[in-house]
Design an enzyme around this catalytic site. Structure first.
Site, short mmCIF file in Angstrom:
data_model
loop_
_atom_site.label_atom_id
_atom_site.label_comp_id
_atom_site.label_asym_id
_atom_site.label_seq_id
_atom_site.Cartn_x
_atom_site.Cartn_y
_atom_site.Cartn_z
N CYS A 169 33.93 32.56 80.96
CA CYS A 169 32.79 32.22 79.93
C CYS A 169 32.65 30.80 80.18
CB CYS A 169 33.18 32.69 78.69
SG CYS A 169 31.83 31.86 77.59
N TRP B 161 24.38 32.86 73.14
CA TRP B 161 22.94 33.04 73.62
C TRP B 161 23.01 33.06 75.03
CZ3 TRP B 161 25.21 29.04 70.44
CH2 TRP B 161 25.96 27.90 71.02
N GLU C 43 21.60 33.72 83.85
CA GLU C 43 21.94 35.20 83.79
C GLU C 43 20.77 36.19 83.83
OE1 GLU C 43 24.00 34.27 79.65
OE2 GLU C 43 25.19 36.00 80.77
N ARG D 21 32.29 27.97 76.29
CA ARG D 21 33.51 27.99 75.64
C ARG D 21 33.49 26.73 74.69
NH1 ARG D 21 38.47 29.56 79.10
NH2 ARG D 21 37.16 29.50 80.83
N1 ARG Z 1 25.17 38.54 81.77
C1 ARG Z 1 24.92 39.27 80.54
C2 ARG Z 1 23.52 39.41 80.68
O1 ARG Z 1 22.95 39.05 81.36
C3 ARG Z 1 25.43 38.69 79.46
C4 ARG Z 1 26.90 38.19 79.13
C5 ARG Z 1 26.90 37.32 78.08
N2 ARG Z 1 26.46 36.33 78.13
C6 ARG Z 1 26.24 35.20 77.20
N3 ARG Z 1 25.50 34.13 77.21
N4 ARG Z 1 26.85 35.31 76.16
O2 ARG Z 1 22.96 40.23 79.70
#
Ligand code: ARG
Length: 361
Positions: A65, A233, A238, A68
């Site tokens: 992560c 968030w 991602e 953090r």
């Molecule tokens: N990578 C995942 C997604 O695209 C989420 C993982 C957690 N991500 C976060 N920003 N807490 O849905």
């Protein structure tokens, strides 16, 4: 878990917890009673503040992560008293609503009773269905095809659009699994548009505001919480450089290229690269437009560097998994890229429940 192993893990966590929380003088009494409980019953229970701190440290120890820095501000909701399936569903819906906070996303975890054998089958509480048609083509999120099949078998009847929100499936003890729809009013969806390319919105792309991981087990002091969904968030990439663009996910780069005016689809034209940038820009713009918290990869990298120095000041070693920490866009422009990390796995932590992942993801 064997008695000895629990003893060792319990002692190691409780001493860390009491030391870091400045409660060292209370440790011995607590440890005596935990030891006694383990000898008599084979296990023990955490006090609420021990549970809460454990969930935070588990985040601090999450080697994959990048976010953090804020580990200590995780909001921990102790749901261990709930035992009725209706109450569990309500708690999950409350989590979604509280953590989303109409866009002001709050990092939150809800921890359920580990003895009730509650299994949340979803990989995330909010997710999009995926359907494979007879001719082999796919509608929706390919990542969730298997899970979607399970939902259909349970009697779920979706509209079969590209973005159907999946129901939440819970199996409790030896009862058959149940599914429930999440009330639409508590889910925040962001429709993606681009300030410079009006046609972008015709792609009808969207994403949800709050990624709530529900297929990981939280381990604290030798105790395992299989139902402990948690969220932060989103980091921009991602969604923009994975979920909507990966070939085995929504695979939208070609369509994006067309609306941003690309004509040359030779590899050397770098149309994919340009499309990635504009797609990410559109997502950032749209989240901001709707007042939904999201972090770009440049800021995330800065924050992670700050986390490293903060931990150094506390004389703690940071472990990290390079290939997960490095964002998938413009990586070499980020400070986190030019760093090496050790990848030792500490406890408390979150880990995948292998059975659940293999069968259902
Ligand atoms: N990578 C995942 C997604 O695209 C989420 C993982 C957690 N991500 C976060 N920003 N807490 O849905």
């Amino acid at each position: 878990m064997k008695k000895n192993r629990i003893l060792v893990k319990a002692k190691s966590y409780l001493s860390l917890c009491y030391k870091e929380l400045d409660k060292s003088d209370e440790f011995q009494t607590r440890w005596n009673s935990v030891k006694e409980s383990i000898f008599k019953t084979g296990s023990y229970e955490l006090k609420e503040f021990e549970l809460s701190y454990g969930a935070k440290v588990a985040w601090r120890n999450s080697n994959r992560c990048i976010g953090r820095l804020f580990w200590n501000s995780l909001k921990v909701i102790d749901c261990r008293k709930l035992s009725e399936i209706n109450d569990i569903y309500s708690a999950l819906f409350d989590h979604i609503e509280f953590a989303t906070d109409n866009g002001n996303i709050k990092s939150t975890i809800s921890i359920f009773n580990r003895k009730l054998n509650i299994k949340i089958w979803n990989a995330q509480l909010i997710g999009y269905a995926g359907y494979k048609k007879k001719n082999g083509s796919i509608i929706g999120d390919p990542k969730n095809i298997n899970f979607t099949k399970h939902c259909l078998e349970l009697g779920w009847s979706p509209k079969k659009t590209e973005f159907d929100i999946l129901p939440i499936v819970i199996k409790m003890g030896s009862n058959p699994p149940e599914f429930r729809e999440i009330p639409k009013s508590i889910i925040k969806i962001i429709k993606i548009s681009h300030p410079k390319f009006p046609k972008f919105k015709n792609l009808n792309l969207q994403w949800y505001s709050t990624p709530i991981i529900s297929n990981m087990t939280l381990e604290i002091g030798g105790l395992e919480f299989h139902a402990a969904p948690f969220n932060g968030w989103y980091m921009l990439t991602e969604i923009g450089a994975r979920n909507l663009s990966d070939q085995n996910r929504y695979n939208k780069l070609k369509e994006v290229a067309k609306v941003i005016g690309e004509k040359d689809f030779e590899r050397g034209s770098l149309w994919k690269d340009k499309s990635l940038i504009e797609l990410n820009y559109a997502i950032l713009y749209s989240f901001k437009r709707d007042g939904v918290k999201i972090i770009d990869h440049h800021s995330a990298s800065k924050q992670f560097m700050k986390f490293l120095s903060q931990e150094k000041n506390e004389a703690r070693k940071v472990n990290a998994e390079w290939s997960w920490i490095i964002p998938p866009l413009s990586s070499s422009t980020l400070e986190v890229f030019h760093n090496e990390y050790e990848n030792e796995v500490l406890s408390p932590n979150y880990f995948y429940d292998e059975d659940k992942r293999d069968n259902l993801s």
